[in-house]
Write an enzyme that holds these catalytic residues in place. Structure first.
Site, PDB file in Angstrom:
ATOM      1  N   ARG A 147       0.327 -15.430   1.417  1.00 41.16           N
ATOM      2  CA  ARG A 147      -0.717 -14.875   0.572  1.00 41.16           C
ATOM      3  C   ARG A 147      -2.084 -15.344   1.078  1.00 41.16           C
ATOM      4  O   ARG A 147      -2.224 -16.490   1.528  1.00 41.16           O
ATOM      5  CB  ARG A 147      -0.497 -15.381  -0.843  1.00 41.16           C
ATOM      6  CG  ARG A 147      -1.468 -14.872  -1.884  1.00 41.16           C
ATOM      7  CD  ARG A 147      -1.308 -13.415  -2.132  1.00 41.16           C
ATOM      8  NE  ARG A 147      -1.912 -13.011  -3.406  1.00 41.16           N
ATOM      9  CZ  ARG A 147      -2.126 -11.749  -3.734  1.00 41.16           C
ATOM     10  NH1 ARG A 147      -1.792 -10.771  -2.905  1.00 41.16           N
ATOM     11  NH2 ARG A 147      -2.657 -11.431  -4.898  1.00 41.16           N
ATOM     12  N   THR A 188      -0.501  -1.373  -0.841  1.00 37.48           N
ATOM     13  CA  THR A 188       0.443  -2.413  -0.477  1.00 37.48           C
ATOM     14  C   THR A 188       1.584  -1.657   0.151  1.00 37.48           C
ATOM     15  O   THR A 188       1.686  -0.445  -0.025  1.00 37.48           O
ATOM     16  CB  THR A 188       0.907  -3.117  -1.768  1.00 37.48           C
ATOM     17  OG1 THR A 188      -0.222  -3.646  -2.419  1.00 37.48           O
ATOM     18  CG2 THR A 188       1.919  -4.204  -1.525  1.00 37.48           C
ATOM     19  N   THR A 201       0.051  -6.754   1.747  1.00 34.76           N
ATOM     20  CA  THR A 201      -0.977  -5.915   1.137  1.00 34.76           C
ATOM     21  C   THR A 201      -2.372  -6.206   1.658  1.00 34.76           C
ATOM     22  O   THR A 201      -2.650  -7.303   2.168  1.00 34.76           O
ATOM     23  CB  THR A 201      -0.976  -6.135  -0.399  1.00 34.76           C
ATOM     24  OG1 THR A 201      -1.904  -5.249  -1.023  1.00 34.76           O
ATOM     25  CG2 THR A 201      -1.367  -7.554  -0.768  1.00 34.76           C
ATOM     26  N   ASP A 248      -7.966 -10.149  -6.932  1.00 36.33           N
ATOM     27  CA  ASP A 248      -6.802 -10.508  -7.746  1.00 36.33           C
ATOM     28  C   ASP A 248      -7.014 -11.789  -8.541  1.00 36.33           C
ATOM     29  O   ASP A 248      -6.172 -12.175  -9.354  1.00 36.33           O
ATOM     30  CB  ASP A 248      -5.547 -10.646  -6.867  1.00 36.33           C
ATOM     31  CG  ASP A 248      -4.866  -9.302  -6.624  1.00 36.33           C
ATOM     32  OD1 ASP A 248      -5.283  -8.299  -7.235  1.00 36.33           O
ATOM     33  OD2 ASP A 248      -3.917  -9.244  -5.827  1.00 36.33           O
ATOM     34  N   SER A 277      -0.425 -12.775  -7.516  1.00 33.06           N
ATOM     35  CA  SER A 277       0.083 -11.486  -7.042  1.00 33.06           C
ATOM     36  C   SER A 277       1.168 -10.965  -7.982  1.00 33.06           C
ATOM     37  O   SER A 277       1.773 -11.724  -8.744  1.00 33.06           O
ATOM     38  CB  SER A 277       0.671 -11.666  -5.645  1.00 33.06           C
ATOM     39  OG  SER A 277       1.283 -10.462  -5.212  1.00 33.06           O
ATOM     40  N   SER A 278       1.404  -9.665  -7.882  1.00 34.41           N
ATOM     41  CA  SER A 278       2.536  -9.041  -8.585  1.00 34.41           C
ATOM     42  C   SER A 278       3.631  -8.608  -7.619  1.00 34.41           C
ATOM     43  O   SER A 278       4.619  -7.999  -8.040  1.00 34.41           O
ATOM     44  CB  SER A 278       2.064  -7.812  -9.357  1.00 34.41           C
ATOM     45  OG  SER A 278       1.098  -8.153 -10.296  1.00 34.41           O
TER      46      SER A 278
HETATM   47  O1  DON Z   1      -0.839  -8.817  -4.844  1.00 33.28           O
HETATM   48  C1  DON Z   1      -0.924  -7.944  -5.691  1.00 33.28           C
HETATM   49  O2  DON Z   1      -0.256  -7.925  -6.702  1.00 33.28           O
HETATM   50  C2  DON Z   1      -1.865  -6.774  -5.468  1.00 33.28           C
HETATM   51  N1  DON Z   1      -2.933  -7.137  -4.598  1.00 33.28           N
HETATM   52  C3  DON Z   1      -1.079  -5.637  -4.920  1.00 33.28           C
HETATM   53  C4  DON Z   1      -1.913  -4.405  -4.799  1.00 33.28           C
HETATM   54  C5  DON Z   1      -1.076  -3.207  -4.698  1.00 33.28           C
HETATM   55  O3  DON Z   1       0.116  -3.219  -4.799  1.00 33.28           O
HETATM   56  C6  DON Z   1      -1.773  -1.962  -4.521  1.00 33.28           C
HETATM   57  N2  DON Z   1      -0.841  -0.957  -4.057  1.00 33.28           N
HETATM   58  N3  DON Z   1      -0.340  -0.051  -4.373  1.00 33.28           N
END
Ligand code: DON
Length: 564
Positions: A98, A373, A391, A415, A444-445
């Site tokens: 990350r 992502t 991502t 984020d 993050s998710s």
């Molecule tokens: O880490 C995360 O949760 C977000 N930055 C992910 C962003 C994301 O999935 C956008 N895509 N569709």
């Protein structure tokens, strides 16, 4: 895009011959190895690595580098992500690469003198760029667990960047959007040919600067990015554009190997990412709640199903908002409690089967975030499995990049919680665990997941989609484990999304029956249609038939499952 290899064709023939009316068109079958990603070209790169004797980690790293070239909206060396890796001996580990907040970052770095966030600078400015982690993560994982020489892993991406590949419609639509406006100068030129014209679908797209950058990485591994000419180029870009990432930030960046989050669902083992992703914890919480219901009374897609799943989401996302952040800065995160069966029982007991609960808006709320992502799933012939999600945060990240280096930087700093202590109904969170601090990883998710049965991979799955990721992965796991759906059906089946606040259920239009929607509204739920949730990439394994089955979400423009 559909791939029909000879095995699928053969199976189809047999089924038709037997008079069995079963469509196999959206699945790929294989026995020796499989890669599913958002780009057919990148999936093929991974399969070629497997054919050369590489294992799942080798293939995943090579596919990830190739995605930087062929799927640059999300494929990246300028961003970060996570790997969940199940070895053939059944042990599971993870890699956290990350992005980190630069050393010069601070909790109020995006605020004006009144304490308000200035414009959208936490998302779209050079100050939104976190210290990239992807090269460090791929290198660390490959050096520890890969079999091939590092140079063989990076070379296919160099070839694609140098020799070019066929420009596709997805890239063309991006190019048409960016080349028509002035806001993002790097992106304006990104898709133009030497004569300054937008490349047309079918023409060859070459990225010579990116090829040079990748060559440094091929020659020097991690140091090829964090030291030397590439690092110099990054820092030069930052100085010219008021960015704050320094040489020291790059030198200090380390990917981290961590233990996975582990849960169980009716005898299956579920492995996913620990913090700084909230994905593993929240998904395991939801599975634990659903496990307590009497499945006989909850047919897929019924009112009870949507109600149960939405109420599980509401509760898990409330916990997420309150507790989750970088574990290295929050050593007391109550992870064991959150994923315990006892906690799930308490939450489950609070579900009213006649009516929707009400989310407590005095606490926290969350926004749908980002749109770029990408996930890839790999299974090799020895039973090693990799689930990798990485991502740039938004589509094309910060939309900023260095002309000299040829790649785009993330905008992952968005984020973090931008305003300490300030939570708004529009979705901004102000809780402590995810506030900005130097060298901290933003929450993050992303939910790269491997489900195992008897110590062997059974399902490899993940998705993009910001905060919807946890929910789309959770529902796909449920569709396979509880509702016995084959992988393509599980991926395309109805997905909903509830994230506690705003207090509403998003659902994929035309996949929820109007009768069900009306029944749910009568229970007090608010339902909002959206065109799509998730871009899932999955593989299942049937040990009896020794058969790998893979599918890329139909909503992926260029994605494909490739096997051999
Ligand atoms: O880490 C995360 O949760 C977000 N930055 C992910 C962003 C994301 O999935 C956008 N895509 N569709």
């Amino acid at each position: 895009m559909m791939i029909l290899n000879y095995r699928a064709t053969f199976t189809l023939f047999i089924l038709l011959f037997l008079g069995i009316n079963t469509s196999v068109f959206s699945q790929t079958y294989a026995r020796n190895g499989m890669v599913v990603s958002d780009s057919e070209i990148a999936s093929q790169v991974g399969v070629d690595i497997l054919k050369k004797g590489g294992n799942a980690i080798d293939a995943a790293a090579a596919t990830a580098f190739a995605l930087q070239v062929t799927h640059p909206t999300a494929g990246n060396i300028g961003g970060g992500g996570f790997i969940v890796f199940m070895k053939s001996d059944g042990n599971v580990t993870t890699f956290d690469f990350r992005e980190k907040a630069p050393l010069a970052a601070s909790p109020d770095m995006y605020l004006d003198e009144n304490g308000e966030v200035i414009g959208n600078i936490n998302h779209l400015s050079s100050k939104a760029i976190g210290v990239p982690g992807t090269v460090a993560g791929l290198y660390k994982a490959q050096q520890k667990y890969g079999k091939l020489d590092w140079k063989e892993i990076v070379q296919p991406a160099i070839d694609l960047a140098k020799d070019g590949f066929e420009f596709n419609w997805s890239l063309y639509f991006s190019g048409r959007y960016f080349s028509a406006q002035e806001t993002f100068p790097f992106m304006k030129n990104y898709f133009l040919n030497a004569s300054g014209e937008l490349i047309q679908p079918g023409e060859t797209w070459k990225q010579p600067e990116l090829a040079t950058t990748l060559t440094y990485i091929r020659e020097n591994g991690r140091d090829g990015f964090y030291k030397g000419p590439v690092a110099d180029g990054i820092v030069e870009f930052m100085k010219e554009n008021e960015g704050i990432v320094t040489h020291e930030d790059l030198l200090k960046y380390e990917a981290i190997e961590r233990n996975p989050m582990h849960g169980t669902y009716k005898g299956y083992d579920v492995y996913s990412m620990p913090p700084p992703s909230s994905g593993g914890v929240a998904m395991i919480e939801m599975l634990n709640m659903v496990e307590l219901a009497d499945a006989e009374t909850i047919p897929f897609n019924s009112t009870n199903y949507v109600h149960l799943v939405a109420e599980a989401m509401r509760r898990a996302y409330a916990d997420r908002a309150e507790h989750m952040g970088d574990i290295d800065f929050n050593p007391d995160l109550p992870l064991d409690h959150l994923i315990s069966k006892e906690h799930a029982q308490n939450l489950f007991n609070s579900i009213d089967w006649q009516k929707a609960s009400v989310s407590d808006s005095s606490k926290f709320s969350q926004l749908y975030d980002g749109e770029s992502t990408t996930h890839l799933s790999v299974l090799d012939k020895d039973g090693n499995a990799v689930s990798l999600t990485y991502t740039l945060e938004f589509g094309y990240g910060s939309r900023m990049g260095s002309e000299k280096l040829g790649f785009i930087f993330n905008n992952e700093m968005g984020d973090f919680n931008p305003q300490p202590g300030v939570t708004k109904r529009n979705g901004q969170i102000g809780s402590d665990p995810n506030q900005i601090a130097p060298e901290k990883r933003m929450l993050s998710s992303m939910t790269p997941t491997i489900v195992a049965k008897d110590g062997k991979p059974y399902l490899v799955i993940g998705s993009p989609g910001g905060r919807t990721i946890i929910n789309t992965v959770f529902q796909t796991v449920l569709a396979v484990l509880e509702y016995n759906m084959r992988i393509d059906r599980a991926i395309s089946a109805l997905k909903i999304h509830h994230q506690w606040l705003p207090d509403r259920i998003l659902y994929e239009e035309n996949t929820l029956s109007p009768d069900t929607r009306i029944a749910l509204e009568a229970m007090g739920h608010t339902l909002v249609p959206v065109s799509n949730l998730g871009v899932l990439m999955g593989i299942t394994y049937d040990p009896e038939q020794q058969l790998m089955t893979g599918a890329a979400d139909a909503s992926s423009g260029e994605g494909a499952a490739v096997g051999y």
